[in-house]
Design a protein around this motif. Structure first.
Motif, PDB file in Angstrom:
ATOM      1  N   MET A 179       0.848  -1.197   0.000  1.00  0.00           N
ATOM      2  CA  MET A 179       0.000   0.000   0.000  1.00  0.00           C
ATOM      3  C   MET A 179       0.881   1.244   0.000  1.00  0.00           C
ATOM      4  O   MET A 179       1.851   1.322   0.752  1.00  0.00           O
ATOM      5  N   THR A 201       0.935   5.683   0.080  1.00  0.00           N
ATOM      6  CA  THR A 201       0.267   6.696   0.887  1.00  0.00           C
ATOM      7  C   THR A 201      -0.029   7.957   0.089  1.00  0.00           C
ATOM      8  O   THR A 201       0.783   8.408  -0.724  1.00  0.00           O
ATOM      9  N   GLY A 251      -8.366   7.391  -0.646  1.00  0.00           N
ATOM     10  CA  GLY A 251      -8.499   6.215   0.208  1.00  0.00           C
ATOM     11  C   GLY A 251      -9.343   5.143  -0.439  1.00  0.00           C
ATOM     12  O   GLY A 251      -9.045   3.938  -0.335  1.00  0.00           O
ATOM     13  N   ALA A 305      -3.370   4.431   1.653  1.00  0.00           N
ATOM     14  CA  ALA A 305      -3.425   4.935   3.021  1.00  0.00           C
ATOM     15  C   ALA A 305      -3.377   6.456   2.956  1.00  0.00           C
ATOM     16  O   ALA A 305      -2.901   7.032   1.976  1.00  0.00           O
ATOM     17  N   VAL A 335      -9.929  11.214  10.964  1.00  0.00           N
ATOM     18  CA  VAL A 335      -9.542   9.793  10.969  1.00  0.00           C
ATOM     19  C   VAL A 335     -10.745   8.925  11.297  1.00  0.00           C
ATOM     20  O   VAL A 335     -10.964   7.873  10.669  1.00  0.00           O
ATOM     21  N   ALA A 366     -12.445   6.198   8.829  1.00  0.00           N
ATOM     22  CA  ALA A 366     -12.519   4.799   9.260  1.00  0.00           C
ATOM     23  C   ALA A 366     -13.896   4.217   8.976  1.00  0.00           C
ATOM     24  O   ALA A 366     -14.022   3.034   8.630  1.00  0.00           O
ATOM     25  N   GLY A 421     -13.958   2.825   5.700  1.00  0.00           N
ATOM     26  CA  GLY A 421     -12.980   1.773   5.455  1.00  0.00           C
ATOM     27  C   GLY A 421     -11.629   2.277   4.972  1.00  0.00           C
ATOM     28  O   GLY A 421     -10.846   1.514   4.401  1.00  0.00           O
ATOM     29  N   VAL A 422     -11.333   3.566   5.210  1.00  0.00           N
ATOM     30  CA  VAL A 422     -10.075   4.156   4.763  1.00  0.00           C
ATOM     31  C   VAL A 422      -9.072   4.162   5.918  1.00  0.00           C
ATOM     32  O   VAL A 422      -9.381   4.628   7.015  1.00  0.00           O
ATOM     33  N   THR A 423      -7.885   3.657   5.662  1.00  0.00           N
ATOM     34  CA  THR A 423      -6.811   3.701   6.650  1.00  0.00           C
ATOM     35  C   THR A 423      -6.202   5.095   6.649  1.00  0.00           C
ATOM     36  O   THR A 423      -5.676   5.554   5.629  1.00  0.00           O
ATOM     37  N   ALA A 424      -6.291   5.799   7.771  1.00  0.00           N
ATOM     38  CA  ALA A 424      -5.794   7.171   7.849  1.00  0.00           C
ATOM     39  C   ALA A 424      -5.157   7.415   9.205  1.00  0.00           C
ATOM     40  O   ALA A 424      -5.510   6.767  10.207  1.00  0.00           O
ATOM     41  N   ARG A 425      -4.254   8.361   9.214  1.00  0.00           N
ATOM     42  CA  ARG A 425      -3.585   8.735  10.460  1.00  0.00           C
ATOM     43  C   ARG A 425      -3.204  10.204  10.381  1.00  0.00           C
ATOM     44  O   ARG A 425      -2.874  10.712   9.310  1.00  0.00           O
ATOM     45  N   LEU A 472       2.819   4.430   7.455  1.00  0.00           N
ATOM     46  CA  LEU A 472       1.763   4.014   6.529  1.00  0.00           C
ATOM     47  C   LEU A 472       2.266   3.400   5.230  1.00  0.00           C
ATOM     48  O   LEU A 472       1.503   2.719   4.538  1.00  0.00           O
TER      49      LEU A 472
END
Length: 221
Positions: A1, A3, A22, A27, A42, A46, A49-53, A76
């Protein structure tokens, strides 16, 4: 993945582009000054279903941006797409005759020194991937200077010149640089300048890799 990193992540365009990239499987690194706002974004992502930080940094402190981008890549995955779209401060917008040399220090740091720092931070990773995209989002004063908005007109023009040169220099390395000009306000009800419409346009600039400068709407007048 890989980013998608956005400088200036907020609840409007930032959230919309984070959702779009996303959804495409990237990510998302949300970089802004407010950790509290990042947490909200975030959580919303979520749910999709999105990976975020979130990563805290200030567009007026270039070193903090470099640290945030390095942290994002470590946490990420390599940054394939960088979007630079923080909102300028209101005090950047002064009439040209009321603008002293010192008044340009912050606008130029915000629109030129910080983008250069961000690009320097992500280029090694893009080169290792063998591909990448850098997206700049600017207002209409980037291409049509406004005498009542001297700070942003001057700083956006500098950012535009840097981005255009970067487009030519990096094209042989399969790293695409594009600029999206949004002449007016970003409004939820706008056909072409809503957050969702602009997010889709930015995603198409990433995938289409067609030319440097694009306009969300025709320039008025």
């Amino acid at each position: 993945m890989t980013t998608f990193a956005i400088i200036g992540a907020g609840p409007g365009l930032g959230l919309a582009t984070a959702r779009r990239f996303g959804a495409a499987g990237h990510a998302v690194a949300l970089i802004s000054r407010s950790a509290r706002n990042q947490d909200k974004l975030v959580a919303e992502l979520a749910e999709d279903g999105v990976t975020a930080r979130g990563f805290t940094a200030d567009a007026l402190a270039p070193a903090s941006l470099a640290g945030a981008l390095q942290g994002a890549a470590a946490a990420l995955g390599p940054i394939e797409i960088l979007q630079y779209s923080p909102v300028p401060r209101a005090d950047f917008i002064k009439p040209v005759l009321a603008t002293a040399a010192a008044d340009l220090d912050d606008p130029l740091a915000f629109s030129l020194k910080s983008p250069i720092t961000c690009v320097d931070a992500v280029l090694p990773g893009m080169r290792e991937l063998g591909r990448g995209t850098v997206l700049f989002v600017n207002g209409g004063s980037a291409v049509r200077p406004h005498p009542e908005r001297a700070g942003t007109s001057i700083a956006f023009a500098a950012e535009s010149a840097y981005a255009a040169m970067l487009h030519d220099a990096l094209a042989p390395e399969h790293i695409h640089v594009a600029q999206l000009i949004v002449p007016g306000a970003i409004r939820p009800d706008a056909e072409h300048s809503s957050p969702a419409a602009l997010a889709e346009r930015l995603y198409r600039l990433h995938t289409g890799r067609d030319g440097f400068r694009h306009f969300a709407e025709p320039m008025p007048g």
